[in-house]
Design a protein around this motif. Structure first.
Motif: not given
Length: 212
Positions: A175-193
């Motif tokens: 579900r979107v609700a279960d994926v959202r937190a991981d998606a945000v964390a991954a985006a923050e990490r990737a754009f941070g790199w």
């Protein structure tokens, strides 16, 4: 309304109607099972007219995401501050509203479209050309030199991989609700790199533009 404006609106409606008609048929029967002539007949236009709007059969599907082709370039061109920060904010905002382009969307119609797109080899190849044009547009905004092309390639790869990972998990039944937190964390990490790894000249160019 001017005559030119009316003509443009009619043209855009034609694009939308024909593309929607084609996608409906492709979803019902499969991309390879539907001919261009069948799409033209369903849209009540001639085959030559269809080809004036869509030079290739694949373009009937890719039209739905055509507006996103120059999106990264537009975000950077309109932003104040560093390009990566502007793109990070833009991607996170997309995740917040479950924009289909981020992959974080479980609407059955969106999933069906993505399954059609990523499950058809010729559409994947055409989408790659779409990605190349988007990358070239971003590189031009970043300065157009080798450093800009290197930066654009990295940025577009990050956006694509993040979206594909979100879509993969949603398509697998999460579900979107279960994926959202991981998606945000991954985006923050990737754009941070990206923020620390892009060619220094790109950051310097942007900073000097901000101080003009």
């Amino acid at each position: 309304m001017s005559e030119i404006g009316l003509r443009e609106r009619k043209k855009q409606r034609m694009y939308q109607v024909v593309s929607d008609t084609a996608i409906r048929l492709f979803l019902e029967k499969g991309f390879d099972a539907v001919s261009v002539a069948e799409v033209a007949a369903a849209a009540e236009i001639s085959k030559p007219t269809l080809f004036r709007y869509f030079p290739a059969k694949e373009d009937l599907v890719l039209y739905r995401i055509a507006d996103h082709e120059g999106e990264a370039a537009r975000v950077v061109a309109e932003a104040e501050g560093e390009p990566v920060e502007a793109l990070r904010r833009h991607f996170l905002e997309g995740l917040e509203r479950s924009d289909p382009v981020t992959g974080l969307n479980d609407d059955p119609r969106v999933l069906a479209f993505h399954n059609l797109l990523y499950g058809t080899p010729s559409l994947v190849a055409r989408a790659y050309a779409h990605q190349e044009r988007a990358e070239a547009a971003l590189a031009e905004v970043l300065g157009g030199d080798l450093d800009a092309r290197l930066a654009a390639g990295q940025i577009m790869a990050v956006r694509r991989i993040l979206a594909m990972e979100n879509w993969r998990r949603i398509a697998a039944g999460e579900r979107v609700a279960d994926v959202r937190a991981d998606a945000v964390a991954a985006a923050e990490r990737a754009f941070g790199w990206l923020a620390v790894g892009l060619p220094p000249r790109i950051r310097a160019r942007r900073l000097s533009r901000d101080t003009e």
